[in-house]
Design a protein around this motif. Structure first.
Motif, PDB file in Angstrom:
ATOM      1  N   GLU A 274       1.021  -1.255  -0.074  1.00  0.00           N
ATOM      2  CA  GLU A 274       0.119   0.178  -0.118  1.00  0.00           C
ATOM      3  C   GLU A 274       0.948   1.305  -0.155  1.00  0.00           C
ATOM      4  O   GLU A 274       0.522   2.326  -0.540  1.00  0.00           O
ATOM      5  CB  GLU A 274      -0.956  -0.005   1.135  1.00  0.00           C
ATOM      6  N   HIS A 275       2.157   1.091   0.587  1.00  0.00           N
ATOM      7  CA  HIS A 275       2.849   2.173   0.774  1.00  0.00           C
ATOM      8  C   HIS A 275       4.298   2.297  -0.169  1.00  0.00           C
ATOM      9  O   HIS A 275       5.083   3.030   0.068  1.00  0.00           O
ATOM     10  CB  HIS A 275       3.180   2.502   2.170  1.00  0.00           C
ATOM     11  N   ASP A 276       4.000   1.229  -0.970  1.00  0.00           N
ATOM     12  CA  ASP A 276       5.211   1.356  -1.870  1.00  0.00           C
ATOM     13  C   ASP A 276       6.576   0.834  -1.359  1.00  0.00           C
ATOM     14  O   ASP A 276       7.600   1.696  -1.608  1.00  0.00           O
ATOM     15  CB  ASP A 276       5.316   2.516  -3.118  1.00  0.00           C
TER      16      ASP A 276
ATOM     17  N   PHE B  73       7.067   3.742  10.110  1.00  0.00           N
ATOM     18  CA  PHE B  73       6.608   4.631   8.766  1.00  0.00           C
ATOM     19  C   PHE B  73       5.572   5.585   9.214  1.00  0.00           C
ATOM     20  O   PHE B  73       5.409   6.788   8.796  1.00  0.00           O
ATOM     21  CB  PHE B  73       6.017   3.587   8.068  1.00  0.00           C
TER      22      PHE B  73
END
Length: 167
Positions: free
Chosen positions: A13-15, A161
């Motif tokens: 989802e957050h690459d 993150f």
């Protein structure tokens, strides 16, 4: 996020693409992620740097850091993470160094030092990475400590993150 599938979903989802710099875990962090289907898009490479010389040669851990802080330290873990990020196309690095046995009178068995390094943008250099680190102590035998450490390291990716905007 206790389930590794959830961690992998968060990374997608957050690459996020991971590189690991592992000592005590001996590659288990990378192997744990590699067990997830589609891990090829999540994992760039893994450095297993068990010896002091490998940490210096492969990850650029400095003599000064080793002498001043000890092999089992957050400072060494931070340099390991930065070194791995600098030798990879990944945008997040996890490193681990620690002890599983009673080999040091000053450091109890199960002590694990971790670092997470996040590259904010593709053009960032390793020195531009945002670093987080912590020390934990896990119970159990050698195998249990290593497995718990590997899972813990991956499970903390979403937490750190989420702190990027605050740093």
């Amino acid at each position: 996020m206790k389930n590794m599938e959830e961690v992998a979903g968060f990374m997608r989802e957050h690459d996020l693409m991971l590189v690991t710099a592992e000592s005590c875990t001996g590659g288990l962090i990378a192997a744990t992620l590699a067990d997830i289907p589609g891990a090829g898009k999540l994992l760039d490479c893994a450095f297993v740097t068990y010896s002091v010389q490998a940490k210096q040669r492969c990850l650029s851990v400095s003599d000064q850091t080793l002498e001043r802080y000890n092999l089992t330290s957050e400072e060494v873990a931070r340099e390991m993470a930065q070194g791995a990020l600098g030798n990879s196309r990944a945008n997040v690095a996890i490193s681990n160094t620690g002890v599983t046995d009673d080999v040091d009178d000053d450091i109890p068995a199960g002590t694990q030092c971790f670092a997470w390094a996040f590259r904010r943008h593709d053009g960032d250099k390793p020195g531009d990475a945002v670093l987080f680190s912590e020390t934990r102590r896990f119970p159990g035998d050698r195998t249990e400590i290593r497995l718990a450490s590997a899972e813990y390291a991956l499970q903390r990716i979403p937490h750190y993150f989420g702190l990027l905007d605050a740093s």
